[in-house]
Design a protein around this motif. Sequence first.
Motif, PDB file in Angstrom:
ATOM      1  N   VAL A  77       0.836  -1.210   0.000  1.00 20.00           N
ATOM      2  CA  VAL A  77       0.000   0.000   0.000  1.00 20.00           C
ATOM      3  C   VAL A  77       0.872   1.262   0.000  1.00 20.00           C
ATOM      4  CG1 VAL A  77      -1.692   1.324   1.316  1.00 20.00           C
ATOM      5  CG2 VAL A  77      -1.937  -1.155   1.105  1.00 20.00           C
ATOM      6  N   CYS A  78       1.796   1.353   0.953  1.00 22.24           N
ATOM      7  CA  CYS A  78       2.603   2.572   1.093  1.00 22.24           C
ATOM      8  C   CYS A  78       3.572   2.732  -0.073  1.00 22.24           C
ATOM      9  CB  CYS A  78       3.359   2.545   2.418  1.00 22.24           C
ATOM     10  SG  CYS A  78       2.278   2.543   3.873  1.00 22.24           S
ATOM     11  N   LYS A  79       4.239   1.649  -0.444  1.00 20.96           N
ATOM     12  CA  LYS A  79       5.162   1.712  -1.583  1.00 20.96           C
ATOM     13  C   LYS A  79       4.410   1.988  -2.879  1.00 20.96           C
ATOM     14  CE  LYS A  79       9.024   0.818  -3.939  1.00 20.96           C
ATOM     15  NZ  LYS A  79      10.232   1.673  -3.865  1.00 20.96           N
ATOM     16  N   GLY A  80       3.245   1.365  -3.032  1.00 17.82           N
ATOM     17  CA  GLY A  80       2.474   1.565  -4.251  1.00 17.82           C
ATOM     18  C   GLY A  80       2.032   3.007  -4.431  1.00 17.82           C
ATOM     19  N   LEU A  81       1.531   3.622  -3.358  1.00 17.65           N
ATOM     20  CA  LEU A  81       1.122   5.022  -3.448  1.00 17.65           C
ATOM     21  C   LEU A  81       2.308   5.943  -3.699  1.00 17.65           C
ATOM     22  CD1 LEU A  81      -1.484   5.151  -0.529  1.00 17.65           C
ATOM     23  CD2 LEU A  81      -1.961   5.236  -2.982  1.00 17.65           C
ATOM     24  N   ALA A  82       3.392   5.717  -2.953  1.00 17.52           N
ATOM     25  CA  ALA A  82       4.580   6.554  -3.133  1.00 17.52           C
ATOM     26  C   ALA A  82       5.160   6.380  -4.536  1.00 17.52           C
ATOM     27  CB  ALA A  82       5.627   6.205  -2.076  1.00 17.52           C
ATOM     28  N   TRP A  83       5.177   5.151  -5.024  1.00 17.40           N
ATOM     29  CA  TRP A  83       5.717   4.883  -6.358  1.00 17.40           C
ATOM     30  C   TRP A  83       4.888   5.558  -7.436  1.00 17.40           C
ATOM     31  CZ3 TRP A  83       3.494   0.946  -9.851  1.00 17.40           C
ATOM     32  CH2 TRP A  83       4.237   0.795 -11.024  1.00 17.40           C
ATOM     33  N   GLY A  84       3.553   5.472  -7.319  1.00 21.34           N
ATOM     34  CA  GLY A  84       2.698   6.083  -8.319  1.00 21.34           C
ATOM     35  C   GLY A  84       2.888   7.587  -8.403  1.00 21.34           C
ATOM     36  N   VAL A  85       2.950   8.245  -7.242  1.00 20.37           N
ATOM     37  CA  VAL A  85       3.142   9.694  -7.233  1.00 20.37           C
ATOM     38  C   VAL A  85       4.539  10.053  -7.735  1.00 20.37           C
ATOM     39  CG1 VAL A  85       3.284  11.717  -5.731  1.00 20.37           C
ATOM     40  CG2 VAL A  85       1.441  10.074  -5.433  1.00 20.37           C
ATOM     41  N   ALA A  86       5.542   9.290  -7.333  1.00 19.51           N
ATOM     42  CA  ALA A  86       6.915   9.570  -7.773  1.00 19.51           C
ATOM     43  C   ALA A  86       7.061   9.406  -9.279  1.00 19.51           C
ATOM     44  CB  ALA A  86       7.901   8.661  -7.042  1.00 19.51           C
ATOM     45  N   LEU A  87       6.327   8.473  -9.862  1.00 19.07           N
ATOM     46  CA  LEU A  87       6.382   8.300 -11.309  1.00 19.07           C
ATOM     47  C   LEU A  87       5.961   9.577 -12.035  1.00 19.07           C
ATOM     48  CD1 LEU A  87       4.918   4.748 -12.093  1.00 19.07           C
ATOM     49  CD2 LEU A  87       7.230   5.559 -12.538  1.00 19.07           C
ATOM     50  N   GLY A  88       4.996  10.274 -11.461  1.00 15.73           N
ATOM     51  CA  GLY A  88       4.458  11.437 -12.138  1.00 15.73           C
ATOM     52  C   GLY A  88       5.136  12.744 -11.817  1.00 15.73           C
ATOM     53  N   ALA A  89       5.756  12.859 -10.643  1.00  9.97           N
ATOM     54  CA  ALA A  89       6.271  14.167 -10.230  1.00  9.97           C
ATOM     55  C   ALA A  89       7.697  14.149  -9.726  1.00  9.97           C
ATOM     56  CB  ALA A  89       5.366  14.760  -9.135  1.00  9.97           C
ATOM     57  N   LEU A  90       8.214  13.005  -9.350  1.00 12.82           N
ATOM     58  CA  LEU A  90       9.531  12.943  -8.734  1.00 12.82           C
ATOM     59  C   LEU A  90      10.403  11.948  -9.489  1.00 12.82           C
ATOM     60  CD1 LEU A  90       8.228  12.797  -5.063  1.00 12.82           C
ATOM     61  CD2 LEU A  90       9.072  14.812  -6.270  1.00 12.82           C
ATOM     62  N   ARG A  91      11.557  11.655  -8.926  1.00  8.99           N
ATOM     63  CA  ARG A  91      12.478  10.705  -9.553  1.00  8.99           C
ATOM     64  C   ARG A  91      12.063   9.286  -9.185  1.00  8.99           C
ATOM     65  NH1 ARG A  91      17.264   8.072  -8.149  1.00  8.99           N
ATOM     66  NH2 ARG A  91      18.762   7.820  -9.844  1.00  8.99           N
TER      67      ARG A  91
END
Length: 251
Positions: free
Chosen positions: A144-158
């Motif tokens: 859950v936590c990695k999935g949410l962080a990964w999805g947002v990072a794909l769009g806005a971060l490294r």
Amino acid sequence: MTTPADAAGPPAGRSLRQTVLDRGYLRLLSLTGLGIGALALPPVPPPAVPDAGDFLWGLPVAALIGVLITLGRALGRRTVSWTRRRTAVRTVLCAVFVGVCLSAYALVTGRSAAEAALSGQATLADLAARPHAWPVGALVALVVCKGLAWGVALGALRGGPVFPAVLLGTATAPARAGLPGFGTAPALALGIAAAGAAVTGLPLASAVLAVLLTGKDAHGQMPLIVTASVVSFLVAQLVRRPAPPPGEAAP
């Protein structure tokens, strides 16, 4: 509707350019004296030939992995659209959100936030070496936590799309390994193959990746690995919504 170009993955020219860039980056990194990470697994759980129970539980788990990875990528696309306006402010907000996700993982599980923060090589190796040392709650929190962080990072971060997705798939499958007749070793191989197929759109290459990572233990698990790759790929194609034509607003 999925077009042949979508199903085939990135064009060969783009893949070649990316390979050249990656090799140049690794060469530059080696000149700095810093270590270069590698995706390598220690000895995995004892090999087990998949039986009817592994297929009975494994194929729905592969479908679930396909859905989760596709939703993560969809979150990345929405994040890209959201950060096109007021980019600086919204990028900072995305970074704060990722930090909250990682902190939540550490607080809920009592484990290191680095397990969810990094790309996944070290966590994947630890999960393969000691799968029974991971409680089901920790695996669910990681997904859950990695999935949410990964999805947002794909769009806005490294952040990269492949290895974090493989970690998510690998964590999802062993979390279901307690089901009757679903072994840990088949779950590990299935998770790698299913996640790779969902994120790359290349089921055959994903099956090969799972075989290479699990080594000699994958010999008897090939039918499950290939089937899981195909199931995850098909589910990901069904779940993924086609992008609207240029100039047309998304619904």
